[in-house]
Design a protein around this motif. Structure first.
Motif, PDB file in Angstrom:
ATOM      1  N   MET A 218       0.699  -1.217  -0.056  1.00 23.02           N
ATOM      2  CA  MET A 218      -0.086  -0.082  -0.056  1.00 23.02           C
ATOM      3  C   MET A 218       0.912   1.186  -0.017  1.00 23.02           C
ATOM      4  O   MET A 218       1.244   1.716   1.142  1.00 23.02           O
ATOM      5  N   MET A 219       0.840   2.176  -1.238  1.00 21.47           N
ATOM      6  CA  MET A 219       2.059   3.023  -1.462  1.00 21.47           C
ATOM      7  C   MET A 219       1.240   4.430  -1.181  1.00 21.47           C
ATOM      8  O   MET A 219      -0.114   4.357  -1.077  1.00 21.47           O
ATOM      9  N   PRO A 220       1.804   5.346  -1.246  1.00 18.88           N
ATOM     10  CA  PRO A 220       1.361   6.758  -0.938  1.00 18.88           C
ATOM     11  C   PRO A 220       0.380   6.941  -2.362  1.00 18.88           C
ATOM     12  O   PRO A 220       0.416   6.100  -3.329  1.00 18.88           O
ATOM     13  N   GLU A 273       8.632 -10.872   0.649  1.00 18.70           N
ATOM     14  CA  GLU A 273       8.327 -12.163   1.128  1.00 18.70           C
ATOM     15  C   GLU A 273       8.648 -12.691   2.389  1.00 18.70           C
ATOM     16  O   GLU A 273       8.108 -13.208   3.157  1.00 18.70           O
ATOM     17  N   GLU A 274      10.002 -12.023   2.671  1.00 16.80           N
ATOM     18  CA  GLU A 274      10.397 -12.187   4.193  1.00 16.80           C
ATOM     19  C   GLU A 274       9.345 -11.787   5.197  1.00 16.80           C
ATOM     20  O   GLU A 274       9.117 -12.445   6.204  1.00 16.80           O
ATOM     21  N   TYR A 275       9.143 -10.503   4.952  1.00 13.60           N
ATOM     22  CA  TYR A 275       7.871  -9.716   5.577  1.00 13.60           C
ATOM     23  C   TYR A 275       6.629 -10.738   5.836  1.00 13.60           C
ATOM     24  O   TYR A 275       5.979 -10.996   6.995  1.00 13.60           O
ATOM     25  N   ALA A 314       6.148   1.835   4.974  1.00 16.52           N
ATOM     26  CA  ALA A 314       6.591   2.810   6.121  1.00 16.52           C
ATOM     27  C   ALA A 314       6.998   1.916   7.345  1.00 16.52           C
ATOM     28  O   ALA A 314       7.841   2.124   8.259  1.00 16.52           O
ATOM     29  N   LYS A 315       6.375   0.528   7.312  1.00 17.97           N
ATOM     30  CA  LYS A 315       6.615  -0.310   8.653  1.00 17.97           C
ATOM     31  C   LYS A 315       7.400  -1.378   8.190  1.00 17.97           C
ATOM     32  O   LYS A 315       7.637  -2.439   9.020  1.00 17.97           O
ATOM     33  N   CYS A 316       7.991  -1.676   7.019  1.00 15.79           N
ATOM     34  CA  CYS A 316       8.675  -2.469   6.422  1.00 15.79           C
ATOM     35  C   CYS A 316      10.255  -1.948   5.764  1.00 15.79           C
ATOM     36  O   CYS A 316       9.943  -1.840   4.574  1.00 15.79           O
ATOM     37  N   TYR A 373       6.537   9.673   3.031  1.00 16.80           N
ATOM     38  CA  TYR A 373       5.586   8.656   3.818  1.00 16.80           C
ATOM     39  C   TYR A 373       6.153   7.461   4.295  1.00 16.80           C
ATOM     40  O   TYR A 373       5.795   6.437   4.129  1.00 16.80           O
ATOM     41  N   GLY A 374       7.509   7.860   4.718  1.00 16.73           N
ATOM     42  CA  GLY A 374       8.418   7.022   5.324  1.00 16.73           C
ATOM     43  C   GLY A 374       9.120   5.884   4.437  1.00 16.73           C
ATOM     44  O   GLY A 374       9.981   5.095   4.699  1.00 16.73           O
TER      45      GLY A 374
END
Length: 652
Positions: A218-220, A273-275, A314-316, A373-374
């Motif tokens: 989910m991008m800006p 894939e790791e996430y 932003a969380k990855c 946005y991170g």
């Protein structure tokens, strides 16, 4: 004498071709050059070297041409109903056009891409996107039929699609428009910071090709225009051009051109894939259609999928980086080695080329100019690989010949420019007629291009062909690129408005092309494998006709006891087991007036008779000397009639 006649045809074609444009007509290097027309001539009975698959654009279909002849072989129905083949009309294929918006009978097909193994075309499947109602289709290159269509949730304007990775691990789709995710009622003026852009990674089963949406990033809420997978050394990455980093929502030709640079988004899908494996994702409720055609049953079904996995960059950390690129970039292309990423800023006088090696070094050294946005923004100078200086006006798309050369289209100056990777020098330029968009070199987006031909697909035609009212066919032009200089050798019209195309050597496909459907493998629920099994069955007001066809008759050929108000299902099996002997059937008064059924296949249409009478049916595909005799009748009686249900077979 025969060869002289053939040469005359080619020579005349060259003369007519040259007279349509404004190009140089000197014999030495113009379209009248002594051998130019002959290079595209394929004699009757001979085969072309390449298949070329050109998207149909607003037709929603995929057109198959031969190269170098430019002959149209087939239109494959994908996202639109097709009256010739009954696709989307017969009961078996109607589910292919199901979406969460309902039954959508007409789509907008843009970018085909052929499956790959080890970065080389393998000729198994071709994928193509639908832009308006976001979907991805998979087409079998054994049957040249659409086998699967998957809808893309959270997307709007599925433009940066569909592209496959080196081993067809994924086919990737990106939204063009930022939208609220999930969709909801909100003021458009609140676009900035609230709208999102979904990038969808669709896993492909390596054996059967079946697709599923593995995850979305989910991008800006920028616009995501074109995309390209990493190749070779950059395998594991995906690159997207973005525009409207201003996040404007009105008068975009002004308000989305304020920033000096937009971005190429570099996505590390191996990291994604790791996430996913670590469970670092959110599950979002959704509802989208997954339509699959089963070759065994000759029927499609729709499965409704209710959720999708979401990654937030932003969380990855390490998932996404932004590469600054001259404003309003369109094309995003990666050379066969995977080192160079070409971003074509439509409003730039230059072509900017990024270096994958420099990108990795900049990431490791954290050479960032900021973040959005991170998402880290890499310093422009630290990722720049080179610049092609002032090659033309309005750069759009680039393809590669595998010999160290790149070819870029220029929309405003109507030309294709050839330039050298690494030195960035312009080698050659040739005009197109007119306003070229995409171009295609067979295998040009893989690790192993077949650098013999290049097709330019033009948006404007004007004087190229005979006029046909306000709308004129689009034009494609074929260039021989075996020498240092490009040479235009053919000019041919196309179906719809082709955006992108994919090409592959004929030898990788034609030997595997299916010739018949074996009757013994036909598991359609209403199949009839011999004339003796043909029958008519009533169940209340539903009447099922189990029918066969073979040169040159139907079984049954006369049916009585049908009543006004009945719903009559014609389940028709073509018993032929001979190559290229399809049969058609047409029934007067049926809304779906015709089927076209391949050897060994079963198809169904519905007829709801409104009038009493005796109504004929007939074969619509000329099949034998007695084709006209391939006909029959259905007697329709009043709704309260006591006429018994009966039918006749040819052996009775």
């Amino acid at each position: 004498m025969k060869m002289n006649k053939l040469w005359s045809v080619a020579a005349i074609s060259a003369i007519l071709f040259a007279s349509c444009g404004t190009q140089d007509t000197k014999k030495s290097d113009g379209a009248l050059g002594s051998d130019l027309a002959s290079r595209s001539f394929v004699a009757p009975g001979e085969h072309d070297e390449f298949y070329a698959f050109l998207s149909g654009g607003f037709s929603g279909q995929l057109a198959v041409y031969g190269l170098p002849s430019g002959r149209l072989f087939r239109v494959i129905p994908v996202f639109s109903q097709d009256a010739e083949k009954a696709y989307g009309y017969n009961e078996e294929t109607k589910p292919m056009l199901n979406t969460s918006f309902g039954f959508v009978p007409w789509g907008d097909a843009h970018h085909p891409d052929i499956s790959q193994t080890d970065g080389k075309l393998d000729g198994r499947w071709i994928f193509i996107n639908e832009n308006n109602t976001p979907r991805i289709a998979r087409i079998s290159l054994e049957t040249f039929e659409t086998e699967e269509i998957i809808e893309i949730p959270n997307s709007a304007g599925n433009h940066s699609s569909s592209y496959v990775t080196d081993n067809t691990e994924y086919v990737v789709a990106g939204t063009r428009f930022g939208v609220p995710v999930p969709q909801r009622d909100m003021p458009i003026k609140e676009y900035k910071g609230n709208f999102k852009g979904a990038l969808s990674f669709i896993k492909v089963d390596p054996e059967h090709g079946n697709m599923n949406i593995e995850f979305q990033i989910m991008m800006p809420g920028f616009n995501y225009d074109k995309a390209h997978p990493g190749r070779g050394k950059s395998h594991g990455w995906f690159f997207y051009t973005t525009y409207n980093s201003e996040e404007a929502h009105t008068l975009l030709e002004v308000n989305a051109s304020q920033n000096d640079k937009d971005y190429i988004a570099a996505v590390n899908w191996k990291k994604a894939e790791e996430y996913i494996k670590a469970g670092n994702f959110e599950t979002m409720p959704t509802n989208y259609a997954h339509n699959v055609y089963d070759e065994s049953t000759h029927s499609a079904t729709t499965k409704w999928v209710k959720e999708v996995r979401i990654l937030d960059p932003a969380k990855c950390p390490g998932l996404v980086y932004f590469l600054p690129t001259p404003k309003s970039p369109h094309g995003c292309d990666v050379d066969p080695t995977g080192e160079y990423i070409v971003g074509s800023g439509k409003l730039s006088a230059n072509v900017t080329v990024h270096s994958f090696s420099k990108m990795i070094a900049a990431i490791e050294a954290e050479k960032f100019s900021g973040e959005a946005y991170g998402i880290p923004i890499i310093n422009f100078e630290d990722v720049l690989g080179g610049t092609v200086v002032q090659p033309g006006l309005g750069p759009l798309h680039t393809e590669f010949d595998g010999k160290g050369n790149a070819y870029t289209t220029f929309f405003i100056s109507s030309e294709v420019v050839k330039w050298k990777l690494g030195t960035w020098e312009v080698i050659d330029r040739k005009p197109t007629y007119y306003s070229v968009g995409h171009l295609m070199i067979p295998g040009g987006n893989s690790q192993a291009p077949f650098g013999k031909y290049m097709i330019a697909m033009n948006k404007i035609t004007k004087d190229r062909y005979l006029p046909t009212g306000p709308e004129v066919t689009q034009s494609a032009q074929l260039y021989d690129i075996t020498g240092e200089k490009m040479e235009m050798i053919l000019d041919f019209p196309t179906v719809g408005e082709p955006h992108y195309a994919a090409g592959i050597p004929a030898d990788l496909i034609k030997s595997k092309s299916k010739k018949i459907y074996k009757l013994e493998d036909n598991n359609h629920p209403y199949v009839v494998k011999s004339e003796k099994e043909a029958k008519v069955v009533r169940n209340g007001k539903d009447v099922h006709i189990y029918m066969t066809m073979i040169r040159s008759h139907f079984a049954p050929d006369n049916i009585e006891g049908i009543k006004v108000g009945d719903k009559v299902y014609f389940h028709v099996t073509n018993l032929e087991q001979d190559y290229d002997v399809p049969h058609g059937i047409s029934m007067i008064g049926a809304n779906t007036s015709e089927l076209l059924i391949m050897p060994g296949q079963t198809e169904t249409f519905i007829w709801e008779p409104k009038k009493v009478g005796v109504w004929p049916m007939y074969c619509t595909d000329f099949c034998s000397a007695l084709h006209q005799e391939m006909q029959g009748y259905v007697r329709v009686s009043a709704a309260n009639s006591n006429t018994p249900l009966s039918w006749s077979l040819d052996d009775e």
